[in-house]
Scaffold this motif. Sequence first.
Motif, short mmCIF file in Angstrom:
data_model
loop_
_atom_site.label_atom_id
_atom_site.label_comp_id
_atom_site.label_asym_id
_atom_site.label_seq_id
_atom_site.Cartn_x
_atom_site.Cartn_y
_atom_site.Cartn_z
N UNK A 59 40.42 35.36 33.16
CA UNK A 59 40.37 34.85 34.53
C UNK A 59 38.96 34.42 34.90
N UNK A 60 37.96 35.17 34.45
CA UNK A 60 36.57 34.82 34.74
C UNK A 60 36.18 33.53 34.02
N UNK A 61 36.60 33.39 32.76
CA UNK A 61 36.25 32.20 31.99
C UNK A 61 36.89 30.94 32.57
N UNK A 62 38.04 31.09 33.23
CA UNK A 62 38.74 29.95 33.83
C UNK A 62 38.28 29.69 35.27
N UNK A 63 37.39 30.54 35.78
CA UNK A 63 36.89 30.36 37.13
C UNK A 63 37.79 30.92 38.21
N UNK A 64 38.78 31.74 37.82
CA UNK A 64 39.70 32.31 38.80
C UNK A 64 39.19 33.61 39.39
N UNK A 65 38.31 34.30 38.66
CA UNK A 65 37.71 35.54 39.14
C UNK A 65 36.20 35.40 39.13
N UNK A 66 35.53 36.09 40.04
CA UNK A 66 34.08 36.01 40.13
C UNK A 66 33.42 36.70 38.94
N UNK A 67 32.14 36.34 38.69
CA UNK A 67 31.39 37.02 37.62
C UNK A 67 31.33 38.52 37.89
N UNK A 68 31.14 38.89 39.16
CA UNK A 68 31.30 40.29 39.59
C UNK A 68 32.69 40.38 40.21
N UNK A 69 33.66 40.95 39.49
CA UNK A 69 35.06 40.90 39.95
C UNK A 69 35.43 41.96 40.97
N UNK A 70 34.47 42.72 41.47
CA UNK A 70 34.77 43.85 42.35
C UNK A 70 35.63 43.45 43.54
N UNK A 71 35.24 42.36 44.23
CA UNK A 71 35.99 41.95 45.41
C UNK A 71 37.43 41.58 45.06
N UNK A 72 37.66 41.07 43.84
CA UNK A 72 39.00 40.68 43.43
C UNK A 72 39.85 41.89 43.05
N UNK A 73 39.36 42.68 42.08
CA UNK A 73 40.20 43.74 41.52
C UNK A 73 40.29 44.96 42.42
N UNK A 74 39.32 45.13 43.33
CA UNK A 74 39.37 46.28 44.24
C UNK A 74 40.05 45.93 45.57
N UNK A 75 40.51 44.68 45.72
CA UNK A 75 41.28 44.31 46.91
C UNK A 75 40.46 43.98 48.13
N UNK A 76 39.12 43.91 47.99
CA UNK A 76 38.26 43.68 49.16
C UNK A 76 38.45 42.26 49.70
N UNK A 77 38.52 41.28 48.79
CA UNK A 77 38.72 39.90 49.23
C UNK A 77 40.05 39.75 49.96
#
Length: 260
Positions: free
Chosen positions: A13-31
């Motif tokens: 997902x990061x390589x395709x630009x779907x997740x941030x380089x720091x994925x915390x906001x995505x995987x922890x539900x903050x976004x």
Amino acid sequence: DKGRDFEDVLNEAQSLGYAEADPTFDVEGIDAAHKLTILGSIAFGIPLQFDKTYVEGITKIEQQDVLYAEELGYRIKHVGISRKVDNGIEQRVHPTLIPERRLIANVDGVMNAVLVKSDAVGPTLYYGAGAGAEPTASAVVADIVDVVRALTTDPENRVPHLAFQHDALSDINILPIEEIETAYYLRMHAIDRPGVVADITKILGDSKISIEAILQKEPEENASCIPVIFLTQCIKEKEMNGAITKIEKLDAIDGKVIRI
């Protein structure tokens, strides 16, 4: 939902630009919680209250949970829920089991969906790409256009960004997660001996927690513990927390109870 390793999927997902380089906001539900806070404000006319939104990520979910959920007829999705109930508003982001035949259970990949339940129309689903360069750019440009349009409109004719005028916002209570009532998926590792499941069901029964389904797997070769999975009916979070604490104290339970 394809049984792949979490880190492998995240790296893709990061390589395709779907997740941030720091994925915390995505995987922890903050976004998702930021977006839910805005949607809840628009829907119910309440002030933005991100600090009162319950947020739980997906990092504790294991591949076996996905497989067990499918065996029981569900899919695990990371969802945000903003719902008005009799005693306040629920505002929460966490993994959830959804029956596999529901449309929202089949929102996969980079696609996002918003399910709205209204008085007259009933449920409606809004579906589209939620990640990637072009969808993100389109959303940003649309927001800028909305801001400019508001600035060039006479103040008395402007539609507020959150749909309600400031003095019309309502001070409805946002419920703490402990007071929210929902159903649960519980997975635990228990020593393979008679009477263990009975001990667990007694704790649940004493806590007035009704069981929807039980899944008990065969022990792996040379393993002393077996995975036991429970689906429960709706119960308040604080009641479930108490029951889980008692279950984890049983000498036949190895480790922590995983709950979704």
